[in-house]
Design a protein around this motif. Structure first.
Motif, PDB file in Angstrom:
ATOM      1  N   PRO A 197      29.347 -30.996  -5.528  1.00  0.00           N
ATOM      2  CA  PRO A 197      28.834 -29.884  -4.730  1.00  0.00           C
ATOM      3  C   PRO A 197      29.429 -29.686  -3.597  1.00  0.00           C
ATOM      4  CG  PRO A 197      27.348 -32.177  -4.592  1.00  0.00           C
ATOM      5  CD  PRO A 197      28.462 -32.113  -5.547  1.00  0.00           C
ATOM      6  N   ILE A 206      20.328 -32.282  -4.005  1.00  0.00           N
ATOM      7  CA  ILE A 206      21.604 -31.911  -4.476  1.00  0.00           C
ATOM      8  C   ILE A 206      21.407 -30.939  -5.645  1.00  0.00           C
ATOM      9  CG2 ILE A 206      23.924 -32.142  -5.274  1.00  0.00           C
ATOM     10  CD1 ILE A 206      24.028 -34.612  -3.641  1.00  0.00           C
ATOM     11  N   PRO A 207      21.778 -29.604  -5.701  1.00  0.00           N
ATOM     12  CA  PRO A 207      21.420 -28.787  -6.698  1.00  0.00           C
ATOM     13  C   PRO A 207      22.412 -29.126  -8.170  1.00  0.00           C
ATOM     14  CG  PRO A 207      21.897 -27.267  -4.898  1.00  0.00           C
ATOM     15  CD  PRO A 207      22.461 -28.755  -4.460  1.00  0.00           C
ATOM     16  N   THR A 208      21.728 -29.038  -9.185  1.00  0.00           N
ATOM     17  CA  THR A 208      22.753 -29.276 -10.508  1.00  0.00           C
ATOM     18  C   THR A 208      22.788 -28.032 -11.315  1.00  0.00           C
ATOM     19  OG1 THR A 208      20.539 -30.223 -11.544  1.00  0.00           O
ATOM     20  CG2 THR A 208      22.014 -31.683 -10.363  1.00  0.00           C
ATOM     21  N   THR A 214      20.536 -22.175  -7.160  1.00  0.00           N
ATOM     22  CA  THR A 214      19.755 -23.063  -6.397  1.00  0.00           C
ATOM     23  C   THR A 214      20.654 -23.391  -5.340  1.00  0.00           C
ATOM     24  OG1 THR A 214      20.481 -24.877  -8.016  1.00  0.00           O
ATOM     25  CG2 THR A 214      18.328 -23.621  -8.541  1.00  0.00           C
ATOM     26  N   TYR A 215      20.004 -23.801  -4.387  1.00  0.00           N
ATOM     27  CA  TYR A 215      20.647 -24.511  -3.052  1.00  0.00           C
ATOM     28  C   TYR A 215      19.528 -25.380  -2.368  1.00  0.00           C
ATOM     29  CZ  TYR A 215      18.104 -21.516  -0.018  1.00  0.00           C
ATOM     30  OH  TYR A 215      17.061 -20.808   0.913  1.00  0.00           O
ATOM     31  N   GLY A 250      25.494 -26.053  -5.873  1.00  0.00           N
ATOM     32  CA  GLY A 250      25.792 -26.692  -7.112  1.00  0.00           C
ATOM     33  C   GLY A 250      27.325 -26.203  -7.608  1.00  0.00           C
ATOM     34  N   ASP A 278      28.024 -22.666  -9.047  1.00  0.00           N
ATOM     35  CA  ASP A 278      28.183 -21.323  -8.132  1.00  0.00           C
ATOM     36  C   ASP A 278      29.421 -21.532  -7.225  1.00  0.00           C
ATOM     37  OD1 ASP A 278      25.847 -19.889  -8.869  1.00  0.00           O
ATOM     38  OD2 ASP A 278      24.733 -21.556  -7.559  1.00  0.00           O
ATOM     39  N   GLU A 279      30.147 -22.522  -7.419  1.00  0.00           N
ATOM     40  CA  GLU A 279      31.532 -22.550  -6.467  1.00  0.00           C
ATOM     41  C   GLU A 279      32.315 -21.247  -6.847  1.00  0.00           C
ATOM     42  OE1 GLU A 279      33.119 -26.398  -7.095  1.00  0.00           O
ATOM     43  OE2 GLU A 279      31.364 -27.512  -6.246  1.00  0.00           O
TER      44      GLU A 279
END
Length: 849
Positions: free
Chosen positions: A294, A327-329, A333-334, A345, A348-349
């Motif tokens: 993440p 920690i988002p998976t 979400t954040y 997560g 979304d990078e």
């Protein structure tokens, strides 16, 4: 091989770039805070080769291992003992290592670190292997490795290091350095400093616990911290001047001490909260693990963080869901474990997001703006016939309305990143003008620090533009630069006008020539504005579709208002009060509502709205009635003037068909105003009845485009379209979707009625005419009647050039040579078609033998 070449001691041409070097003439860099620098190879030895596994097919040949065969190709791995110098020490450590195109940490590369202490012991391994060559490198930070793996290329490769340097973490964001401590260390450090005496620096002006006027309190309150790196030889005065510009500060020598005084002119209390909105692309963490890890993005320290305002996708506006201290998976979400550090997560990078949050000032700042002198005409020393106070004011059209600053993006591997500050109000009035880009590689926090610094620089450039020069006698010798005084000058109309002294010069007669700048409250304390270019090099969508216009202004003013020239006045504003999004509109006109031509461009919003109460009928000066208007649709603001100016039309406005002006504008709420002191029926436009509530209102100013009405269009019905574009000049509306506004000028021409010849009328009026492609169905035509009928109207389309006949001309002159028969034709005559009824020209070629 490269390592067998003779040693090159020449200094590279470009030493400020982050590239690895191996030279003995380079200065040792100084690194404050946390930033990236290139290494310098200071020792290389013990090169050796280790055979690896065979690979590929062998190649037969002389000396080969048998007929038609051969051994497999041999691979090798190269090693060397190496030392790479970093910077002056002592440093706190090294973060990431950038080797060629990959990222590592020291442990992954088997690199050791000497932080550059004094004293510093020599490396034991190098002492044993190279006793005559090993140095301790006192006060210099460096990395080392025995048997450093060079890979299969036998070259060192390019290494850059994220250095956690001197005073790192002392800044308000907990990562960079405190500017006040950096300046003090840079001037006084016995090892690498400028040799300045600590006793000659005013500690109270430089350091403070908060709530005072010191530089440290100013930076801590504003949230400013930086990470300078000094990599090339440069005068200390030049370095300090650059830092002070970024810090909005001035250095003053006063009373035997060097003082650092910020330009900040607004008191800020400790704990003052600011709402931030920062846009960036979510970084991809490195080095990667299986499936990725993440992304952690710190927007401020836990002590600064107050509350979270949410996260959205910048391009679509879709909202993220907050999952708390997790920690988002999953995408969308954040989370947040440590206040001020957002966690995203893996899915979304790389996507651009906008994060909104509220932070508080960790310190307080209180500038000293108390005037030390109240200067009047009795204090100024006159110089001949000149006014004792001379004024110099910069042309507003020469000043930038957009300022760009080049910072380093810590979240994007310290890549150079432009951060932009804009003054939207000035852009709308004076147009976009970009100032020179300011190099600010000292700033590595592109989310908060860079926008604040850029905005402060822009505001001072744009709003502090008046300078005053005057002379004083020696009795004012205690006056210092950055002092505040007030000026009273009857000729200039100044009464206790506050100014800030910026320079003082003494001549041989003891007279002091003082230069001061206007003290405009609020502009020298920068405020945070979201940047258009932030982390991840995300850029705004300049092609966002523009909004349409509100019902536009289309008005033919009386000749008394135009100097006798028939005109049509047009104006518009963005629908829904979208002042920031709407950039203007192209004005198109047609005679028949089908074929349109552009005649003007609107570049500023019209201040328009409607009446919220009826306005009785009146004429002349009306001191009793109130004109109540609401300008919410255009987000307009109104200001008053004097009675004399109003009677001259200084605040000229239009209500239905009446021109009027007002003296006083009283804000009621939002964009609602009560206008009183009315000059009614200007230019002979007194209406025949009162104006009802809901009647349209427009303030007629520079936003109105004046279009000269050609004589041929007087009394005709014109069809207008207003094609909007956005604030960037793009996103134009499709012209076919724009609303049509029909307008008939009240002035009737001698012929009257609809134009019998629309094409001819448009040609005579000078409107550009585009009849479309030849293959298109005609949408416009003129009916000139029968050929046998009498001529009732004519249009002069100009003369048609007569085509010359070069061959015929040569024949008639008796001298012609057309070249060989096999040659290409270079000249010809066009005598028309064979089927032409009559010959346009005849030439006698003589008799046939």
């Amino acid at each position: 091989m490269a390592f067998l070449r003779s040693k090159n001691t020449a200094k590279p041409d470009f030493t400020a770039l982050d590239i690895q070097t191996s030279a003995s003439t380079l200065p040792i860099p100084i690194v404050y805070g946390r930033t990236k620098i290139g290494a310098n190879v200071i020792f290389y030895g013990g090169f050796r080769v280790a055979p690896g596994s065979t690979r590929g097919k062998g190649v037969g040949g002389k000396g080969g291992g048998g007929k038609g065969g051969g051994g497999a190709a041999q691979s090798y791995t190269y090693y060397a003992d190496i030392l790479m110098g970093l910077c002056e020490g002592p440093i706190q450590g090294v973060g990431l290592v950038y080797k060629n195109q990959s990222l590592y940490v020291l442990l992954e590369l088997d690199l050791g670190l000497y932080t550059g202490t004094t004293p510093q012991t020599p490396n034991a391994y190098f002492v044993s292997r190279y006793p005559a060559q090993t140095l301790a490198y006192q006060g210099t930070a460096y990395v080392w490795a025995p048997n450093y793996n060079l890979g299969d290329t036998a070259t060192v490769g390019n290494h850059n290091f994220e250095v956690i340097g001197i005073l790192a973490g002392t800044g308000v964001n907990g990562i960079d350095a405190d500017p006040a401590q950096v300046i003090y260390d840079f001037l006084t450090n016995a090892q690498y400093g400028a040799g300045y005496s600590a006793a000659s620096i005013s500690s109270t002006a430089l350091f403070g616990a908060g709530g005072d006027a010191s530089l440290q309190s100013y930076c801590r309150t504003m949230g400013i911290a930086f990470s300078p790196k000094i990599e090339s030889q440069e005068p200390a005065s030049s370095i300090l001047t650059r830092w002070l510009k970024l810090l909005n500060c001035a250095a003053v020598w006063s009373g035997g001490l060097l003082k650092f005084i910020p330009y900040g002119d607004t008191a800020i209390a400790q704990g003052a909260q600011t709402a931030y909105s920062t846009t960036f692309s979510i970084p991809t963490p490195t080095p990667l693990s299986n499936g990725g890890i993440p992304a952690f993005v710190q927007v401020c320290t836990p002590a600064q963080f107050v509350s979270d305002g949410g996260v959205i996708y910048t391009e679509t506006g879709g909202a993220f869901a907050f999952i708390g201290a997790q920690i988002p998976t999953a995408p969308f979400t954040y989370g947040m474990v440590t206040p001020g550090t957002y966690i995203f997560g893996v899915a979304d990078e790389g996507k651009p997001v906008t994060v909104t949050f509220t932070a508080q000032a960790l310190g307080g700042y209180s500038p000293n703006l108390t005037p030390v002198y109240a200067l009047t005409d009795n204090n100024f020393v006159a110089d001949g016939s000149k006014d004792p106070v001379e004024v110099e004011r910069a042309d507003i059209y020469s000043l930038p309305t957009i300022q760009r600053l080049e910072a380093l993006s810590r979240s994007n591997q310290y890549a150079a990143l432009p951060v932009e500050a804009r003054d939207q109000a000035s852009i709308e009035i004076f147009g976009p003008r970009v100032g020179p880009v300011i190099a600010a590689n000292e700033i590595c926090d592109e989310a908060i620090v860079a926008p604040i610094v850029a905005q402060t620089i822009l505001q001072r450039e744009l709003y502090v533009r008046t300078k005053f020069t005057f002379k004083l006698s020696w009795e004012f010798c205690l006056l210092d630069p950055m002092d505040v005084v007030t000026l009273t000058d009857s000729n200039l109309g100044l009464s206790n006008y506050p100014v800030r002294v910026i320079s003082i010069e003494e001549d041989d007669r003891g007279l002091l020539t003082v230069t001061a700048e206007e003290l405009v409250a609020g502009v020298s304390t920068g405020q945070f504005y979201p940047s258009g270019s932030t982390a991840g090099a995300f850029s705004q969508n300049t092609a966002v579709p523009a909004v349409p216009v509100n019902t536009p202004l289309i008005f033919e003013p009386p000749l008394a208002a135009t100097g006798g020239v028939a005109q049509i006045w047009v104006g518009g504003s963005g629908a829904g009060g979208t002042v920031a999004q709407w950039g203007g509109a192209n004005v198109w006109v047609s005679l028949e509502g089908t074929t349109y031509s552009q005649v003007a461009t609107i570049t500023a919003p019209l201040r328009q709205g409607f009446l919220t109460a009826a306005l009785p009928l009146a004429a002349g000066w009306d001191p009793t009635d109130t004109l109540s208007v609401n300008l919410a649709e255009s987000q307009g603001a109104l200001a008053g003037t004097s009675q004399a100016a109003a009677q001259q039309g200084a605040t000229l406005s239009l209500v239905e068909s009446e021109l009027l002006a007002y003296q006083t504008a009283t804000l009621v709420s939002g964009n609602a105003y009560n206008l009183t002191g009315l000059a009614r029926g200007l230019c002979g436009t007194t209406p025949s009845a009162s104006h009802a509530s809901g009647a349209p209102f427009a303030r007629l100013d520079g936003a109105v485009v004046q279009y000269d009405l050609p004589a041929g269009l007087a009394g005709k019905t014109l069809y207008f379209k207003f094609q909007s574009f956005n604030a960037f000049g793009g996103g134009e509306q499709d012209l076919s979707t724009c609303a049509v506004y029909a307008f008939t000028a009240p002035v009737v021409s001698s012929s009257g009625g609809a134009p019998p010849y629309p094409i001819a009328t448009q040609l005579r009026a000078g409107i550009p005419l585009d009849l479309g492609q030849v293959i298109s169905v005609p949408t416009l035509a003129d009916d000139w009647g029968l050929i046998t009928a009498a001529v009732t109207d004519t249009t002069d389309l100009g003369s048609i050039p007569v085509a010359s006949h070069p061959i015929a001309t040569a024949l008639l002159s008796g001298n012609v040579d057309l070249g060989a028969i096999v040659s290409l034709v270079t000249v010809s005559d066009d005598f028309g078609g064979v089927a032409n009824d009559g010959a346009a020209q005849t030439i006698t070629l003589g008799t046939v033998p």
